[in-house]
Scaffold this active site. Structure first.
Site, mmCIF file in Angstrom:
data_model
loop_
_atom_site.group_PDB
_atom_site.id
_atom_site.type_symbol
_atom_site.label_atom_id
_atom_site.label_comp_id
_atom_site.label_asym_id
_atom_site.label_seq_id
_atom_site.Cartn_x
_atom_site.Cartn_y
_atom_site.Cartn_z
ATOM 1 N N GLN A 13 0.719 -1.121 -0.046
ATOM 2 C CA GLN A 13 -0.036 -0.071 -0.061
ATOM 3 C C GLN A 13 0.667 1.086 -0.116
ATOM 4 O O GLN A 13 1.733 1.373 0.865
ATOM 5 C CB GLN A 13 -1.020 0.104 1.119
ATOM 6 C CG GLN A 13 -1.679 1.131 1.473
ATOM 7 C CD GLN A 13 -2.306 1.193 2.987
ATOM 8 O OE1 GLN A 13 -1.465 1.112 3.776
ATOM 9 N NE2 GLN A 13 -3.676 1.424 2.819
ATOM 10 N N GLY A 14 0.679 2.125 -0.925
ATOM 11 C CA GLY A 14 1.497 3.250 -1.034
ATOM 12 C C GLY A 14 0.932 4.543 -0.582
ATOM 13 O O GLY A 14 0.054 5.276 -1.478
ATOM 14 N N TYR A 15 0.496 4.893 0.568
ATOM 15 C CA TYR A 15 -0.072 5.859 1.185
ATOM 16 C C TYR A 15 0.634 6.967 1.828
ATOM 17 O O TYR A 15 0.948 8.217 1.359
ATOM 18 C CB TYR A 15 -1.298 5.396 2.239
ATOM 19 C CG TYR A 15 -2.539 4.825 1.440
ATOM 20 C CD1 TYR A 15 -2.561 4.433 0.118
ATOM 21 C CD2 TYR A 15 -3.787 4.546 2.204
ATOM 22 C CE1 TYR A 15 -3.828 3.841 -0.586
ATOM 23 C CE2 TYR A 15 -5.052 4.227 1.731
ATOM 24 C CZ TYR A 15 -4.802 3.910 0.379
ATOM 25 O OH TYR A 15 -5.938 3.223 -0.168
ATOM 26 N N SER A 16 1.344 6.484 3.066
ATOM 27 C CA SER A 16 1.979 7.405 3.841
ATOM 28 C C SER A 16 3.166 7.987 3.004
ATOM 29 O O SER A 16 3.818 7.207 2.305
ATOM 30 C CB SER A 16 2.210 6.750 5.203
ATOM 31 O OG SER A 16 1.373 6.541 6.012
ATOM 32 N N SER A 39 4.815 -1.483 4.067
ATOM 33 C CA SER A 39 4.830 -3.029 4.448
ATOM 34 C C SER A 39 4.854 -3.660 3.266
ATOM 35 O O SER A 39 4.081 -3.484 2.170
ATOM 36 C CB SER A 39 3.787 -3.283 5.324
ATOM 37 O OG SER A 39 3.615 -2.644 6.721
ATOM 38 N N GLU A 54 -8.997 -1.527 5.635
ATOM 39 C CA GLU A 54 -7.687 -1.757 6.246
ATOM 40 C C GLU A 54 -8.246 -1.754 8.037
ATOM 41 O O GLU A 54 -7.630 -2.544 8.629
ATOM 42 C CB GLU A 54 -6.837 -0.462 6.001
ATOM 43 C CG GLU A 54 -5.555 -0.850 6.839
ATOM 44 C CD GLU A 54 -4.619 0.343 6.513
ATOM 45 O OE1 GLU A 54 -4.929 1.526 6.213
ATOM 46 O OE2 GLU A 54 -3.318 -0.074 6.637
#
Lengths: 393, 377
Positions: free
Chosen positions: A129-132, A164, A247
Site C-alpha cells: 500500500q502506497g499511502y503514507s 509494509s 484496512e
C-alpha cells in the site's frame, strides 16, 4: 438472534477441520520471519495461501467470476474460526484480499478486475500500500507524490514511507497528486503500480523489532499506464476511503486477537511465578479475565457487524471502533504475556532460555505499530467523534 | 447464524423508549425519589397494562412468554430513563425465582398477580456479610410439624417495604449449597420488621428485613434443599444480565447528554465539543459502549439458548458493564463541568445509578474471578 449453525454448516465445518489437519504446514522453528523477505519463506507462505484458495477457503464471498464462491459470510466465519483453532499461519496476500481486492470489485474496471483479482487470490501477486509519505501521516490527504498525465501514461515522482511488504510485493496500490491546484482532497488519484517498473527504488526500514518489515519507496519518473487508474481522475480520495475502512477491519481482525489470547492463557497456565502457575495469582487472574471479556466482546461485536452487512445496513463508524479497540487490545495481551514471563519476557529471539521462540516481545512491539498504522488511535477517535457523533470540527 | 434483534424486538425497544421518554422524564424521576416509598403506582400500572410485568411469564399465567433478551431490552430503556420503582425486584427477581422454582401451587397463586402488576414481589438473599455465595445464607430456618420457622436478618432487600411477598433464602442445614431453602413469605406475616435503608441512588430502595420467629406453612416452600441454590444461581445470572442491560442504557444516555452539552457549551469562544480533549473522551465512551452492547445481547441470548455458556456470558456482561457504566458517567460529569456536579443538573441520577448497578449482584472483580473459575484458568 440465532447463533446456532445449520446441519449443512456443521458438515462444512467438519470438512474444513479435516482439510486443515491434512494441509497445515509444519512449524519450521528455524524459519526466518517473513519480514526478512527470505525468498524461501515467501514461497512457503505463497504455497499455503494457494492451497487454501484451491480448497475454496479464501475470499469466499467474492463473485465467482473473479475466483470467489459468492458464499455467505457464515462460511467464511467458520473457516476463520477453524484456522484460529488450528493456530494456522496468516495469509501473505492479506493486503490484496482485504484491501485492494474489495476496492477493485467496487470501483475497478472490468479489465482491472480480470487482470488482478484472480492473482490476488492465488498469491501469485502480492500487494503493498502506497499511502503514507514523510510529510503526510495522519494528514494523509496532504500527500505530495506527483503523477502527471502525459498522453496515455502517468509520470510519477515522489516518495512513500512505512510501506509494509514492499520488499517482496509485485504491485502497489498508491495515492498520488494529480491536480496540485485543487483543494487537497480533490486532487488525488488512485493508481495501480507495477513494482518492477523502472525508476522504483525500495529501501528497507528496520523497525524497532529488528526486522525490516517496512520500507521507503522512491519514484523517479516512473511510468504508469493510464488504464491503471482506479475510479476517476482526481477522485481517488473517495476510492481510498473505501479501502481505509477495509484496512481498519483487517487491523481489527478478531480472529488474530483470539489466537493471541489463547496463547496468553496457555502461557499463564504453564509459566511458574513464585512456585505456582501465573494463572493462579489473583491479580493476574483479574487481568486475564478482563482481557478475555474484551476479546469475547469483540468476537460478538464482529458477529453483529457481519449480520448488519448481510442485511445491507451501513457500517457507520464501526470499522474505526474495531481498529481502535482491537489494536489496543492486542497490545494489552502482549503486555500481559511479558509480565507473566518476568525476566524471560524481554529475552531476544536468539537468546538462550528464550520462551516461545521470542515471539512475545516481538508481538509486544509489533502490536504497538498496529496501534499507529492505518490511522492512529487518535485519528480513529477524531473519526468516531466527528463522523459518528457529529461533534464540531 | 444471525446476530441482530428481530423486528419485534426493535419495535419493543422503540415503543418502550417513546413511552418512558413521555412518562418517566427526569422531573418525574425526581418527584418519585422525593416520595417516602419511592414507588410510582401510576407508572407501575401503565407498564403492567402494556404487558411489561409479565414479559417473561408463560401465557397460561397471563404473561407474554417472551425471552430474557426481550426483558433485557426493556430494562435497557429503563436504564436510559433511570426508571425508579420495583420493576427489577418484582418483574425480574421475584418472577424469575418463582418461574425457576417448580412450585406449582405458588406459581399458580402468584405469577398471574405479578404479571398483571396487582402484586409486587421481591427476593431476600443477602445478609449482613454481603456475601453472594452460598455461605452467605445464614438466616436460620427450622422445620417443624406445621412447616417452617425463620429467625435472622436479611439485608439489601429491594423494595421490601412495598412488596406483597418476598422469596427468602434460609438455611436448614450446614451443607453450604444443599442446606438452603427458598420460602415465599407474605409481607404481613407476623414477626417481620422492615426498615428501609437510604441509598445515594434514590431510584433504588433497599431494606433491612428482620425475621423473629416467623412461622410459615409447608406450602410456603418454593424450592427445597438441594434445589434452592441452583434456582438462586440461575436467578443471579439473570439479574446480572438485566442489570448489565440497565447499565448499557444508562451509559448510552450519559454519552448522548455529554455530546449534546459539548455542542452548545462554549468556552474560549467555541463549543467545547470542538476540542479534541473532549471529543476523544466521547469517542472512548462509544468504543466502550458498542462492543459492550454485543456482549449484553449475547449474554441474554445465551441465558435462554446456550445453557452451558450462560453463567460465563452473564459474568462477562456484568463485569464489563459494571466498569463501563461507572466510567462513562464519571466522564459525563466531567464533561459537564461544575454544573454536572450540582444537585440541580440531572447527571447525578445516572452517576449514582451506575454505582449501585456496579455493585449489585456482584461487582466487576467478583465476576472476573467467577469467569476465571468457570473458564478453568
Amino acid at each position: 438472534m440465532n447463533l446456532s449453525f445449520t446441519a449443512d454448516q456443521e458438515t462444512f465445518r467438519k470438512q474444513v477441520r479435516s482439510w486443515i489437519k491434512t494441509n497445515l504446514p509444519k512449524k519450521d522453528t528455524g524459519a526466518q520471519p517473513l519480514e526478512s523477505g527470505d525468498p524461501k519463506r515467501v514461497r512457503e507462505m505463497k504455497d499455503w495461501q494457494r492451497k487454501l484458495h484451491q480448497a475454496g477457503y479464501v475470499a469466499m464471498g467474492w463473485p465467482k467470476e473473479y475466483g470467489g464462491r459468492a458464499a455467505d459470510v457464515v462460511e467464511q466465519t467458520i473457516v476463520n474460526e477453524e484456522l484460529v483453532l488450528a493456530r494456522a499461519p496468516g495469509l501473505i496476500g492479506m493486503m490484496g484480499i482485504l484491501m485492494v481486492g474489495p476496492t477493485l470489485i467496487q470501483h475497478g474496471t472490468v479489465e482491472q478486475k480480470h487482470r488482478h483479482l484472480p492473482k490476488i487470490l492465488t498469491a501469485e501477486e502480492i500487494w503493498c500500500q502506497g499511502y503514507s509519505e514523510p510529510g503526510s501521516g495522519s494528514d494523509l490527504a496532504s500527500l505530495k507524490t506527483r503523477a502527471e498525465l502525459v498522453g496515455d501514461e502517468f509520470i510519477v515522482n515522489g516518495q512513500k514511507v512505512w510501506t509494509s511488504n514492499a520488499q517482496y510485493a509485485d504491485w502497489m496500490f498508491c495515492l498520488v497528486r494529480t491536480d496540485p491546484t485543487a483543494p487537497k482532497h480533490k486532487g488525488i488519484s488512485y493508481l495501480l503500480v507495477d513494482m518492477k517498473s523502472p525508476g522504483i527504488t525500495v529501501r528497507p526500514l528496520v523497525q524497532m523489532t529488528g526486522d525490516a518489515g517496512f520500507n521507503e519507496v522512491f519514484f523517479d519518473n516512473v511510468r504508469v499506464p493510464r488504464r491503471n487508474l482506479v475510479g476517476e481522475l482526481n477522485l481517488g480520495w473517495l476510492v481510498a476511503n473505501s479501502t481505509l475502512a477495509h484496512e481498519r477491519n483487517m487491523l481489527g481482525s478478531t480472529t488474530r486477537t483470539q489466537q493471541m489470547f489463547n496463547g496468553l492463557l496457555r502461557l499463564a497456565q504453564t509459566r511458574q511465578r513464585y512456585g505456582r502457575p501465573a494463572a493462579d495469582d489473583l491479580v493476574m487472574r483479574q487481568r486475564l479475565a478482563d482481557l478475555m471479556i474484551r476479546v469475547e466482546a469483540m468476537k460478538y461485536h464482529a458477529f453483529r457487524q457481519l449480520t448488519d452487512s448481510i442485511r445491507g445496513r451501513p457500517p457507520g463508524i464501526g470499522a474505526s471502533v474495531n481498529k481502535l479497540v482491537s489494536t489496543e487490545l492486542n497490545h494489552d495481551i502482549a503486555a500481559a504475556a511479558l509480565e507473566i514471563m518476568g525476566s524471560y519476557g524481554t529475552l531476544a529471539r536468539k537468546s538462550n532460555h528464550v520462551v516461545d521462540r521470542g515471539t512475545w516481545p516481538i508481538e509486544f512491539m509489533f502490536t504497538l505499530g498496529l496501534v499507529i498504522g492505518g490511522g492512529t488511535s487518535q485519528i480513529q477517535k477524531n473519526i468516531i467523534s466527528e463522523r459518528g457523533l457529529g461533534m464540531p470540527r | 447464524m444471525d446476530f441482530a434483534l428481530s423486528d419485534d424486538q426493535e419495535l419493543l425497544q422503540r415503543s418502550a423508549r417513546d413511552f418512558l421518554n413521555k412518562e418517566c422524564a427526569p422531573s418525574f424521576v425526581r418527584e418519585v425519589t422525593r416520595s417516602d416509598d419511592g414507588f410510582a403506582r401510576g407508572l407501575h400500572e401503565k407498564m403492567a397494562a402494556m404487558g411489561w410485568s409479565g414479559l417473561i411469564v408463560p401465557e397460561r399465567f397471563g404473561g407474554l412468554d417472551l425471552s430474557l433478551l426481550d426483558l433485557a431490552l426493556l430494562n435497557e430503556e429503563m436504564g436510559r430513563t433511570v426508571t425508579p420503582g420495583p420493576f427489577f425486584s418484582s418483574a425480574v427477581l421475584a418472577t424469575l425465582t418463582l418461574l425457576r422454582s417448580n412450585a406449582a401451587a405458588l406459581q399458580k397463586a402468584w405469577l398471574p398477580k405479578l404479571a398483571s402488576g396487582s402484586a409486587i414481589g421481591s427476593l431476600a438473599l443477602l445478609e449482613e456479610s454481603d456475601r453472594l455465595d452460598a455461605i452467605g445464607v445464614t438466616l436460620r430456618c427450622t422445620k417443624n410439624r406445621r412447616g417452617y420457622r425463620l429467625n435472622g436478618t436479611k439485608m439489601f432487600v429491594l423494595d421490601a417495604h412495598v412488596a406483597d411477598f418476598m422469596l427468602v433464602a434460609g438455611r436448614c442445614r450446614a451443607a453450604a449449597q444443599d442446606g438452603i431453602v427458598l420460602l415465599l413469605v407474605p409481607r404481613d406475616t407476623p414477626g417481620i420488621e422492615i426498615k428501609p435503608l437510604l441509598d445515594i441512588d434514590q431510584t433504588r430502595r433497599p431494606c433491612e428485613v428482620a425475621f423473629r420467629d416467623v412461622e410459615l406453612p409447608e406450602a410456603a416452600l418454593a424450592a427445597g434443599e438441594g434445589r434452592a441454590w441452583k434456582v438462586l444461581s440461575r436467578v443471579m445470572d439473570a439479574a446480572a444480565i438485566i442489570l448489565a442491560a440497565d447499565s448499557l442504557g444508562g451509559a448510552q444516555k450519559a454519552l448522548e447528554m455529554s455530546v449534546e452539552y459539548s455542542k452548545v457549551r462554549e468556552q474560549f469562544g467555541r463549543p467545547i465539543g470542538s476540542f479534541q480533549a473532549v471529543k476523544h473522551i466521547c469517542a472512548e465512551m462509544v468504543s466502550d459502549i458498542e462492543p459492550a452492547r454485543s456482549l449484553v445481547w449475547y449474554a441474554a441470548y445465551a441465558f435462554d439458548h446456550e445453557p452451558r455458556q450462560a453463567a460465563r456470558a452473564a459474568s462477562m456482561a456484568k463485569a464489563r458493564l459494571s466498569d463501563v457504566y461507572s466510567r462513562t458517567t464519571n466522564r459525563a460529569v466531567q464533561i459537564h463541568g461544575g454544573i454536572g456536579f450540582t444537585w440541580e443538573h440531572d447527571m447525578h441520577l445516572w452517576f449514582k445509578r451506575a454505582k449501585w448497578n456496579e455493585v449489585a449482584f456482584g461487582d466487576a472483580t467478583h465476576h472476573r474471578e467467577r469467569l476465571a473459575q468457570l473458564s478453568a484458568f
